[in-house]
Design a protein around this motif. Sequence first.
Motif, mmCIF file in Angstrom:
data_model
loop_
_atom_site.group_PDB
_atom_site.id
_atom_site.type_symbol
_atom_site.label_atom_id
_atom_site.label_comp_id
_atom_site.label_asym_id
_atom_site.label_seq_id
_atom_site.Cartn_x
_atom_site.Cartn_y
_atom_site.Cartn_z
ATOM 1 N N THR A 1 0.845 -1.187 0.000
ATOM 2 C CA THR A 1 0.000 0.000 0.000
ATOM 3 C C THR A 1 0.882 1.238 0.000
ATOM 4 N N LYS A 2 0.259 2.407 -0.229
ATOM 5 C CA LYS A 2 1.017 3.661 -0.262
ATOM 6 C C LYS A 2 1.835 3.833 1.021
ATOM 7 N N GLN A 3 1.230 3.564 2.161
ATOM 8 C CA GLN A 3 1.937 3.568 3.460
ATOM 9 C C GLN A 3 1.981 2.109 3.929
ATOM 10 N N PRO A 4 3.062 1.368 3.600
ATOM 11 C CA PRO A 4 3.123 -0.047 3.985
ATOM 12 C C PRO A 4 3.049 -0.249 5.497
ATOM 13 N N SER A 5 2.556 -1.399 5.871
ATOM 14 C CA SER A 5 2.563 -1.817 7.271
ATOM 15 C C SER A 5 2.953 -3.288 7.300
ATOM 16 N N PHE A 6 3.353 -3.754 8.467
ATOM 17 C CA PHE A 6 3.761 -5.150 8.606
ATOM 18 C C PHE A 6 3.025 -5.754 9.786
ATOM 19 N N GLU B 1 -1.362 -6.927 15.172
ATOM 20 C CA GLU B 1 -1.303 -5.500 14.863
ATOM 21 C C GLU B 1 -0.581 -5.301 13.540
ATOM 22 N N TRP B 2 -1.190 -4.505 12.668
ATOM 23 C CA TRP B 2 -0.516 -4.053 11.459
ATOM 24 C C TRP B 2 0.195 -2.766 11.843
ATOM 25 N N VAL B 3 1.523 -2.798 11.868
ATOM 26 C CA VAL B 3 2.344 -1.669 12.311
ATOM 27 C C VAL B 3 2.798 -0.885 11.085
ATOM 28 N N LYS B 4 2.563 0.428 11.081
ATOM 29 C CA LYS B 4 2.995 1.263 9.953
ATOM 30 C C LYS B 4 4.512 1.194 9.813
ATOM 31 N N TRP B 5 4.970 1.037 8.573
ATOM 32 C CA TRP B 5 6.403 0.943 8.289
ATOM 33 C C TRP B 5 6.983 2.348 8.294
ATOM 34 N N ASN B 6 7.781 2.624 9.299
ATOM 35 C CA ASN B 6 8.420 3.921 9.452
ATOM 36 C C ASN B 6 9.733 3.703 10.213
ATOM 37 N N PRO B 7 10.720 3.062 9.562
ATOM 38 C CA PRO B 7 11.940 2.680 10.273
ATOM 39 C C PRO B 7 12.728 3.899 10.746
ATOM 40 N N ALA C 1 7.037 -11.627 2.747
ATOM 41 C CA ALA C 1 5.950 -11.694 1.764
ATOM 42 C C ALA C 1 5.170 -10.386 1.748
ATOM 43 N N TRP C 2 4.626 -10.089 0.589
ATOM 44 C CA TRP C 2 3.740 -8.946 0.411
ATOM 45 C C TRP C 2 2.298 -9.436 0.383
ATOM 46 N N VAL C 3 1.406 -8.648 0.947
ATOM 47 C CA VAL C 3 -0.033 -8.862 0.805
ATOM 48 C C VAL C 3 -0.622 -7.574 0.263
ATOM 49 N N SER C 4 -1.795 -7.658 -0.346
ATOM 50 C CA SER C 4 -2.359 -6.491 -1.013
ATOM 51 C C SER C 4 -2.795 -5.392 -0.045
ATOM 52 N N GLU C 5 -3.248 -5.794 1.137
ATOM 53 C CA GLU C 5 -3.765 -4.822 2.107
ATOM 54 C C GLU C 5 -3.698 -5.426 3.501
ATOM 55 N N GLU C 6 -4.088 -4.649 4.501
ATOM 56 C CA GLU C 6 -4.127 -5.149 5.870
ATOM 57 C C GLU C 6 -5.281 -6.139 5.986
ATOM 58 N N LEU C 7 -4.966 -7.401 5.855
ATOM 59 C CA LEU C 7 -5.973 -8.457 5.876
ATOM 60 C C LEU C 7 -6.499 -8.670 7.290
ATOM 61 N N GLU C 8 -7.726 -9.148 7.378
ATOM 62 C CA GLU C 8 -8.281 -9.504 8.680
ATOM 63 C C GLU C 8 -7.599 -10.779 9.160
ATOM 64 N N ILE C 9 -7.181 -10.772 10.410
ATOM 65 C CA ILE C 9 -6.429 -11.893 10.955
ATOM 66 C C ILE C 9 -7.346 -12.769 11.794
ATOM 67 N N VAL C 10 -7.240 -14.080 11.568
ATOM 68 C CA VAL C 10 -7.993 -15.062 12.348
ATOM 69 C C VAL C 10 -7.081 -15.530 13.481
ATOM 70 N N MET C 11 -7.419 -15.151 14.711
ATOM 71 C CA MET C 11 -6.582 -15.478 15.873
ATOM 72 C C MET C 11 -6.747 -16.946 16.263
ATOM 73 N N THR C 12 -5.632 -17.649 16.422
ATOM 74 C CA THR C 12 -5.685 -19.028 16.896
ATOM 75 C C THR C 12 -4.730 -19.266 18.066
ATOM 76 N N GLU C 13 -3.543 -18.660 18.029
ATOM 77 C CA GLU C 13 -2.538 -18.946 19.050
ATOM 78 C C GLU C 13 -2.058 -17.713 19.801
ATOM 79 N N HIS C 14 -2.470 -16.526 19.365
ATOM 80 C CA HIS C 14 -2.012 -15.290 19.981
ATOM 81 C C HIS C 14 -3.206 -14.528 20.547
ATOM 82 N N ASN C 15 -2.929 -13.567 21.413
ATOM 83 C CA ASN C 15 -3.991 -12.761 22.009
ATOM 84 C C ASN C 15 -4.537 -11.732 21.030
ATOM 85 N N ALA C 16 -3.640 -11.211 20.173
ATOM 86 C CA ALA C 16 -4.029 -10.135 19.252
ATOM 87 C C ALA C 16 -3.003 -10.058 18.134
#
Length: 148
Positions: A20-25, A116-122, A99-114
């Motif tokens: 995306t224009k402002q990538p996140s991870f 977060e898509w973190v904005k890429w701003n190193p 890996a790249w994904v097209s957008e901030e996909l909805e995450i299905v939680m199975t093993e973690h509490n939550a």
Amino acid sequence: MRSSFMEKVKSCGVICFTQTKQPSFLLMKRSYRYDLPKGHIEPGETELQCALRELFEETGITKKQVCLELDFRFKTIYYPRYRRFGGDKVEKSLVIFFAWVSEELEIVMTEHNASEWVKWNPPHYFHNRIIDELLLTVDRQLIVKGKR
């Protein structure tokens, strides 16, 4: 008498970035720390097969939803204590793919509490040696490829 033999384990995972224009991870969260979608390699599995399986199991993101940077492979070794080995330290190898994904996909939680898509701003500092080293390596890769 205890043996000086140290068990060895290997985990593989994927760090996902948005195209995306402002990538996140994507980072996963446990109650007290950040983590990556990753897990132990199974007999007969390649590192990449393991990483993509774990990505799906822990997030719901399928291999069809990702575009891999095939020339990126982050590897580190560390020495955590494992309950399954009586609390002894093990030599743990960790391999992370990018890996790249097209957008901030909805995450299905199975093993973690939550998650977060973190904005890429190193630079990013999560006070987690592995994640911090990984993000520095990703940043260098993106600079070399002219994507930052």
